[in-house]
Design an enzyme around this catalytic site. Structure first.
Site, short mmCIF file in Angstrom:
data_model
loop_
_atom_site.label_atom_id
_atom_site.label_comp_id
_atom_site.label_asym_id
_atom_site.label_seq_id
_atom_site.Cartn_x
_atom_site.Cartn_y
_atom_site.Cartn_z
N GLY A 202 0.84 -1.19 0.00
CA GLY A 202 0.00 0.00 0.00
C GLY A 202 0.87 1.24 0.00
O GLY A 202 2.06 1.16 0.31
N GLU A 425 -4.87 33.75 -9.51
CA GLU A 425 -5.75 32.80 -8.83
C GLU A 425 -7.18 32.94 -9.34
O GLU A 425 -7.89 31.94 -9.50
CB GLU A 425 -5.70 32.98 -7.31
CG GLU A 425 -4.34 32.71 -6.67
CD GLU A 425 -3.76 31.34 -7.04
OE1 GLU A 425 -4.55 30.38 -7.25
OE2 GLU A 425 -2.53 31.23 -7.13
ZN ZN Z 1 -1.31 28.92 -10.58
#
Ligand code: ZN
Ligand code: ADP
Ligand code: MG
Length: 611
Positions: A202, A425
């Site tokens: 895992g 952003e």
């Molecule tokens: Zn970015």
């Protein structure tokens, strides 16, 4: 610290004792008068000397008056010659009784060797104490030849399956092992072959080590824990002998579990070249195989091992009779994450406001270890602000901290830079809100975190196991949103988008070479990846295609990026008003949570587009 003082104390004691011993051996207490050779010669000439005993270079002199004196003669020269040279006449000398004594062995050694050995003795004594300390210290970590194992006694700090959340299938498999360790007779009577080796596989932090300990805890047997890298690392040339020791010790305390953590460190495919032909490792591996083959059928010993790189294990390890039981540990799904949160929230007072389910929703892709870390960070956050309990916001903040690193509010940014980051952003966020296949925005912020200037946190709606081409295309367009927005608004590019571009290029390349999603190249994979995609990690791909294909791949990658770029440019240009609004609000508030962001975008009634 107290240990250090102990060592200093013992060192000093040893020093004092040795010095005392030395002075005891090297002389009697009332010191006789010391004479130089010419004084002695004068005394001989004057007829005052009764007797001279020579032992080695030491002269013990008895005077006629009864007094004693001592002198030393030159090394390797005859006493009589020396005295004559100093002016004693041979006649006067003849009147003196001269006795040559065998040098006392003990005194000789003490006098000559002790001063030389003294430092060595002291150093040796200190070492001895240090090692004795280390040996008796926790877990017997300092055993040369013997192995560096941590032994967990059956009922001390017991961990059971209830301490492990989720992992239902894995636990089911392992219950059988527990059963065997508890009543082997049941299995042996019916002629069943008992599994010897269990391999836990895992990703990092999925709870392999934890689960192995839980098996020992459930069965109530001793648990010998050693990590593969310790075999290799500690002392060259003893890896194999340590394996032997380990198995011997464990067999003595059977029923027991031997757990070899991170077995890929020793069990890497032999002769695979990675990390050089490592003889030491191969011998260690061979010894493990030999030991596992050597069990009697009723030896009540189970060997467990864990790895997150099963793809590079030597096939010999996986042969029947060795690690033939393989147990997969999946990344936790949303329910498991909630369970893990509950387990780790124990002992940490939570606010009434806290809804762990919501935290679980926000943490897709987190491993068990990430979640344990998250809760701990939240508790630290609360404690730092002198609060008595952990709040939902602490938990949310910690999620971002775990993903992106700590907030850096104090980083000085110019007004201009802040504006660029806000538009960057906003570009990502607007793209995510515009494309119907993109993951929804959870948070947008222009507070710098870790290395990122700002960030847009997008999370899938639910846990996903498959992703589709349309989603990848949307992802690409969202990734380029920041770049495009900067370009459109400021007519200028900054370095702020470089990591976005790297990520986008990487994704486009995987779309073409690994997922077979390019129409031009068709459903094929390119490059041998050594199973490297397993568990999401890539090492290096070996090229298995021609130059011609290579240039086709490059062209396709470029086409994907170009397509995403055009898409982003079209959408952002046509939705400039929305972009401006998002950026303005960001500059004002720095951070927008999901609800707030949705409210802002909702006002514009955006139509969802395909990527
Ligand atoms: Zn970015
Ligand atoms: P691995 O060995 O797979 O890398 P570990 O077993 O060392 O991971 O897990 C690290 C920590 O993460 C554990 O000590 C535990 O606190 C937490 N953890 C991981 N998985 C789980 C789980 N399923 N349930 C509870 N805690 C978990
Ligand atoms: Mg581990």
């Amino acid at each position: 610290m107290t240990n250090l003082y102990k060592h200093i104390f013992w060192g000093a004691t040893a020093l004092i004792l040795t010095v005392a011993l030395f002075s005891l051996l090297s002389g009697s207490s009332p010191e006789p008068e010391k004479l130089t050779l010419d004084q002695l010669a004068a005394k001989v000439a004057a007829g005052e000397v009764a007797k001279i005993s020579v032992s080695g270079n030491n002269l013990d002199i008895e005077l006629k008056s009864g007094a004693k004196a001592a002198a030393k003669k030159e090394f390797d020269s005859s006493l009589s010659e020396t005295l004559v040279n100093y002016g004693a006449s041979p006649e006067a000398l003849r009147a003196v009784a001269i006795e040559i004594k065998e040098e006392s062995g003990f005194r000789f050694w003490a006098a000559v060797l002790l001063p030389a050995l003294l430092p060595l003795i002291i150093i040796g004594a200190i070492f001895w104490f240090v090692f004795r300390q280390a040996r008796s210290g926790a877990n017997q970590a300092f055993t040369f030849g013997k192995i560096n194992i941590r032994l967990f006694a059956p009922f001390k700090d017991r961990i059971t399956f209830t301490d492990v959340a989720g992992l239902k299938e894995a636990k089911q498999e392992l219950l059988e092992i527990v059963d065997f360790l508890k009543n082997p007779k049941k299995f042996l009577d019916i002629g069943a072959k008992i599994p010897r080796g269990v391999l836990l596989m895992g990703g990092p932090g999925t709870g392999k080590t934890l689960l192995a300990r839980a098996v020992a805890g459930e069965a109530g047997v001793p648990f010998f824990h050693i990590s593969g890298s310790e075999f290799v690392e500690m002392f060259v040339g003893v890896g194999a002998s340590r394996v032997r020791d380990l198995f011997q010790t464990a067999k003595k305390s059977a029923p027991a579990i031997i757990f070899i953590d991170e077995i890929d460190a020793v069990g890497r495919e032999r002769g695979a070249g990675l990390g050089g032909g490592h003889d030491e490792r191969e011998q260690t591996l061979n010894q493990i195989l030999v030991e596992m083959d050597g069990f009697e059928r009723d030896t009540n010993l189970i060997v467990m091992a864990a790895t997150n790189r099963p793809d590079i294990l030597d096939p010999a390890l996986l042969r029947p009779g060795r690690f033939d039981r393989r147990v997969f540990l999946d990344a936790p799904d949303i329910n498991d994450r909630e369970q893990i949160l509950k387990i780790h929230a124990k002992g940490k007072p939570l606010d009434k406001s806290v809804e762990l389910r919501k935290v679980a929703v926000r943490t897709p892709g987190f491993s068990g270890a990430d979640i344990a870390n998250l809760i701990n960070e939240a508790a630290i956050l609360a404690a730092r602000q002198n609060r008595r309990s952990v709040s939902q916001d602490d938990l949310y903040d910690s999620i971002e901290k775990v993903i992106l690193g700590p907030e850096r509010k104090s980083r000085a940014i110019s007004v201009k830079e802040k504006e660029i980051i806000a538009y960057h952003e906003a570009g990502h966020a607007l793209m995510a809100a515009s494309l119907k296949d993109a993951d929804p925005v959870h948070k947008v912020s222009i507070i710098s975190r870790g290395r990122a200037g700002g960030y847009t946190l997008k999370l899938p709606v639910e846990d996903v196991h498959l992703r589709f081409k349309s989603q990848f295309l949307a992802d690409l367009a969202v990734m380029l949103g920041g770049f495009v927005s900067e370009e459109l608004v400021f007519n200028e590019l900054s370095t702020g988008a470089s990591s976005d571009l790297r990520e986008a290029t990487g994704l486009a390349r995987r779309i073409v070479t690994q997922y077979g999603m390019s129409d031009k190249l068709g459903p094929m994979t390119f490059g041998r990846h050594d199973g490297a995609l397993f568990l999401g990690r890539e090492i290096h791909a070996e090229r298995d295609y021609s130059e011609e294909i290579a240039s086709k791949i490059d062209n396709e990658v470029k086409d994907f990026i170009d397509g995403a770029y055009k898409k982003a440019k079209k959408i952002i240009a046509s939705r400039r008003k929305v972009l401006d609004t998002i950026a303005k609000t960001l500059l004002e508030k720095e951070t927008l949570e999901q609800e707030e962001f949705n409210r802002i975008v909702g006002r514009f009634n955006l139509k969802p587009l395909a990527a």
